[in-house]
Design a protein around this motif. Structure first.
Motif, PDB file in Angstrom:
ATOM      1  N   UNK A 135       0.815  -1.205   0.000  1.00 49.05           N
ATOM      2  CA  UNK A 135       0.000   0.000   0.000  1.00 49.05           C
ATOM      3  C   UNK A 135       0.854   1.263   0.000  1.00 49.05           C
ATOM      4  N   UNK A 136       1.956   1.214   0.705  1.00 48.83           N
ATOM      5  CA  UNK A 136       2.871   2.350   0.726  1.00 48.83           C
ATOM      6  C   UNK A 136       3.542   2.532  -0.629  1.00 48.83           C
ATOM      7  N   UNK A 137       3.961   1.438  -1.227  1.00 46.17           N
ATOM      8  CA  UNK A 137       4.668   1.509  -2.505  1.00 46.17           C
ATOM      9  C   UNK A 137       3.771   2.004  -3.624  1.00 46.17           C
ATOM     10  N   UNK A 138       2.480   1.664  -3.563  1.00 51.06           N
ATOM     11  CA  UNK A 138       1.560   2.081  -4.610  1.00 51.06           C
ATOM     12  C   UNK A 138       1.446   3.600  -4.704  1.00 51.06           C
ATOM     13  N   UNK A 139       1.593   4.292  -3.575  1.00 57.25           N
ATOM     14  CA  UNK A 139       1.445   5.746  -3.584  1.00 57.25           C
ATOM     15  C   UNK A 139       2.732   6.514  -3.789  1.00 57.25           C
ATOM     16  N   UNK A 140       3.854   5.804  -3.901  1.00 57.72           N
ATOM     17  CA  UNK A 140       5.137   6.496  -3.976  1.00 57.72           C
ATOM     18  C   UNK A 140       5.264   7.345  -5.231  1.00 57.72           C
TER      19      UNK A 140
END
Length: 244
Positions: A146-151
């Motif tokens: 989830x964090x990587x998707x918004x990077x």
């Protein structure tokens, strides 16, 4: 220096980093430090409740610089100073004009060596204005999906502001936080990020340490705890400081 910690995803170690970086600058580099909490969740204000509170962040948007200057009293250069978050920050419709915030931060810039801005995990005017004024920006992430998707979205926001509104901004890098080095999924995700973006975009990662969370929950500096892992964090902070 104005230093903003930004990510549109919550739960990535953003506030934990900022709090302890403030202590690092004060205690290890002998810098005067002001922290501005623009997040209505007020986690930063909670963990820094023992700091020297000199105002509330809402006033930075509503008061002109003369009123603000008259209000401020009791600045303590040997302590962390804080503009705390309040519920007044929750109405985003009130923050469609950056004039007061711009002038007030320019004034505060003359009083402190470092101004550290904690931002909410959402794309907002408060975040945009902070990036427009920043000398340095860091984006903490967690090595989970989830964090990587918004990077990419966060990086696009930062670099668009740098290109169009703040050419003097320096993006210091992406900071992987809460890294469990024995977790194969996280290790694979980090390798994928290095391949996709280039390793130079990334800062040394911060390992997951329960002692860090305990210090924030206890409203104390990690560096004053009994943790045997303090040197790890100092090494990461030394790298960041050297890049500024």
């Amino acid at each position: 220096m104005i230093f903003t910690v930004a990510n549109q995803k919550g739960g990535v170690g953003k506030t934990t980093f900022l709090i302890n970086f403030a202590y690092y600058l004060k205690d290890f580099k002998n810098k005067s430090v002001l922290v501005i909490d623009t997040d209505t969740q007020a986690n930063c204000s909670y963990s820094l409740c023992n700091a020297n509170i000199i105002g509330d962040t809402y006033s930075l948007f509503t008061d002109d610089v003369n009123i603000l200057a008259a209000k401020i009293s009791g600045i303590k250069k040997d302590e962390i100073n804080l503009f705390k978050s309040t519920i007044d920050l929750s109405n985003e419709n009130e923050f469609d004009n950056s004039i007061n915030y711009l002038q007030n931060l320019k004034y505060l810039y003359t009083l402190f060596d470092y101004i550290l801005i904690d931002t909410a995990p959402v794309l907002s005017n408060k975040l945009i204005y902070s990036l427009e004024l920043s000398n340095y920006v860091i984006t903490p992430i967690e090595l989970e999906i989830y964090s990587l998707q918004g990077l990419s979205l966060m990086l696009n926001t930062i670099f668009n502001i740098k290109k169009n509104r703040n050419n003097d901004m320096s993006f210091l890098g992406v900071l992987p936080s809460r890294v469990i080095t024995t977790n194969k999924r996280q290790s694979k995700n980090l390798e994928k990020l290095y391949s996709e973006y280039g390793q130079d975009l990334f800062l040394p990662f911060i390992k997951y340490r329960n002692d860090l969370a305990n210090a924030s929950a206890s409203q104390t500096s990690f560096f004053k705890s009994n943790s045997k892992h303090k040197k790890e964090l100092i090494n990461v902070f030394d790298t960041i400081y050297a890049k500024m």
